[in-house]
Write an enzyme that holds these catalytic residues in place. Structure first.
Site, mmCIF file in Angstrom:
data_model
loop_
_atom_site.group_PDB
_atom_site.id
_atom_site.type_symbol
_atom_site.label_atom_id
_atom_site.label_comp_id
_atom_site.label_asym_id
_atom_site.label_seq_id
_atom_site.Cartn_x
_atom_site.Cartn_y
_atom_site.Cartn_z
ATOM 1 N N HIS A 1 -9.500 4.002 -3.024
ATOM 2 C CA HIS A 1 -10.475 5.170 -2.804
ATOM 3 C C HIS A 1 -9.529 6.365 -3.497
ATOM 4 O O HIS A 1 -8.383 6.456 -3.485
ATOM 5 C CB HIS A 1 -10.817 5.115 -1.326
ATOM 6 C CG HIS A 1 -11.568 3.988 -0.985
ATOM 7 N ND1 HIS A 1 -12.879 4.385 -0.507
ATOM 8 C CD2 HIS A 1 -11.308 2.990 -0.571
ATOM 9 C CE1 HIS A 1 -13.264 3.099 0.027
ATOM 10 N NE2 HIS A 1 -12.396 2.345 -0.132
ATOM 11 N N SER B 1 -1.152 -5.220 -3.538
ATOM 12 C CA SER B 1 -0.189 -4.768 -4.308
ATOM 13 C C SER B 1 0.495 -3.624 -4.209
ATOM 14 O O SER B 1 0.807 -3.398 -2.810
ATOM 15 C CB SER B 1 -0.787 -4.455 -6.028
ATOM 16 O OG SER B 1 0.351 -4.052 -6.877
ATOM 17 N N ASP C 1 -5.642 0.714 2.123
ATOM 18 C CA ASP C 1 -4.898 0.144 3.479
ATOM 19 C C ASP C 1 -3.510 -0.385 3.160
ATOM 20 O O ASP C 1 -3.632 -0.963 1.970
ATOM 21 C CB ASP C 1 -5.745 -1.041 3.956
ATOM 22 C CG ASP C 1 -6.961 -0.486 4.665
ATOM 23 O OD1 ASP C 1 -7.405 0.585 4.648
ATOM 24 O OD2 ASP C 1 -7.671 -1.332 5.503
#
Length: 445
Positions: A288, A400, A191
């Site tokens: 992911h 990050s 995200d």
């Protein structure tokens, strides 16, 4: 007749009055102290024995909030408010079409002398402290309001996250991040916000950090990178660049003899793309897999820990190359694939679920990014570690940046020359993306 008193009697009476006054003051002060102690014991007794309903722990010890801690919290709140104000001004400039340029300032130079690695380790210790059960919902809701986190997606009730660190790395409810099932697309691994994307065309494979400054992909991924490069001045076909399809493929040659792959005077092959995604502190922090691929090698660069927010990208040169990062390289059905997880201040800890023993931001670690990274080959035979599309790979302890570098299908133009027009990004700069959302698609051959 008036009674006469000697001077000694007068002095004795005065001295007795002073003693009584001092005694009464001492008694008053003692009563105040006793009241405070009794209130503290009562407050502590409320916290023990019932699962943490008060401000005490299970042993009945009271939790004290020193003045220095309060001052620190106020200071952090003021800094956060100022950052939100600056971010709003930057957003207004972007809406007016003003592109921010690189400009190194004094603050960026000052960050270079701060012990940011030690500060990040201290922050990690602080966020690992267990929070009283009754206080957890208030702390996490305050955090979500400050950084715009969606608590409804959390897989567990807020009371079950024992510390801020557990809350940062929380998983989501099943179905919150559907994975695009299209086999002809690459999905977002995190995200975040799209900062940069495009095709690598320039010499040495340069990615624009911000207008006025760029960094090279080989510097980001490492000098031993498997990145497919073509020597300048040579028109090499894809088959020649990749090598013969057999036991001695370009992957195995690269792993066995990395020094043979000199990319300083080379250009990236056609059809090589990149995408830079920034995670804010309030974003979902797990990483992911962007597609089905095989991870062949992992590199850990123990660099600095500068912040990676928008201001830092405009003021610190080679930000992503300087910072500590973990790089995964391998192959997928379309060729090369690399995922670089870049750390930042207070986010020195990057964990890989596929390699739990990996530890980042260790004390007495190599501090200079020019030193060779710590490298691990998952499978010397070239098969690698299989990663499925949408599955969890790792996690940041806060927000990050992730940089994807990958090959995608290339088509042929009517004149027979190679063209990379088949692959199309379906996102724009500044877009908010979520795990599983398609970053780009290509046509079927």
């Amino acid at each position: 007749m008036r009674p006469r008193f000697s001077q000694n009697v007068f002095m004795f009476c005065r001295y007795s009055y002073v003693r009584r006054f001092h005694h009464s003051q001492r008694r008053t002060l003692s009563s105040i102290i006793n009241n405070i102690r009794s209130n503290r014991r009562t407050f502590s007794s409320l916290g023990g024995g019932d699962g943490g309903a008060g401000t005490g722990d299970s042993n009945g010890n009271a939790f004290l909030l020193p003045g220095a801690t309060v001052a620190t919290i106020l200071m952090l709140g003021a800094l956060h408010g100022r950052r939100l104000y600056e971010d709003k001004k930057m957003e207004e400039k972007r809406e007016r079409g003003i592109e921010l340029e690189f400009h190194q300032d004094v603050k960026a130079s000052f960050l270079g002398i701060l012990p940011l690695r030690s500060i990040s380790r201290a922050w990690g210790s602080l966020t690992s402290v267990e929070i009283p059960v009754w206080m957890r919902p208030f702390v996490y809701k305050a955090w979500s309001r400050a950084f715009h986190s969606n608590l409804e997606e959390a897989a567990l009730p807020l009371e079950e996250y024992t510390s801020l660190r557990d809350f940062f790395v929380r998983s989501l409810k099943e179905g919150c991040r559907p994975i695009d099932p299209d086999p002809r697309c690459l999905v977002s691994p995190v995200d975040g916000t799209i900062l940069r994307f495009g095709e690598l065309k320039e010499s040495r494979g340069m990615i624009e950090q911000v207008k006025g400054h760029s960094y090279s992909v080989p510097a980001l991924l490492g000098t031993n990178s498997l990145l497919p490069m073509v020597p300048q001045g040579k028109d090499v076909s894809e088959e020649e660049a990749v090598g013969e399809k057999g036991d001695k493929s370009w992957l195995r040659v690269s792993l066995a003899s990395p020094k043979l792959r000199e990319s300083i005077s080379a250009s990236p092959m056609k059809g090589l793309y990149y995408c830079v995604i920034y995670l804010k502190p309030g974003d979902y922090h797990r990483i992911h897999s962007p597609t089905d691929w095989n991870a062949l090698v992992r590199r850990h660069f123990a660099g600095r820990l500068f912040p990676v927010n928008e201001r830092a990208t405009r003021t610190i040169k080679n930000l992503y190359v300087e910072n500590e990062r973990v790089v995964l390289e391998g192959v997928w059905k379309q060729g090369f694939m690399a995922l670089a997880a870049v750390g930042a201040t207070n986010i020195g800890s990057i964990e890989l679920f596929i390699e739990p023993e990996l530890r980042t931001n260790k004390p007495k670690k190599k501090l200079f990014p020019t030193e060779p990274p710590e490298e691990r080959v998952y499978d010397p035979e070239g098969l690698g570690l299989k990663l499925e599309k949408g599955k969890e790979v790792g996690v940041f302890n806060m927000g990050s940046t992730v940089v994807l570098v990958f090959q995608a299908p290339t088509g042929n133009s009517p004149d027979g020359s190679s063209s990379s027009s088949d692959y199309r990004f379906c996102v724009k700069q500044g877009d908010r993306v979520r795990v599983g959302q398609a970053l780009g698609r290509w046509k079927e051959e």
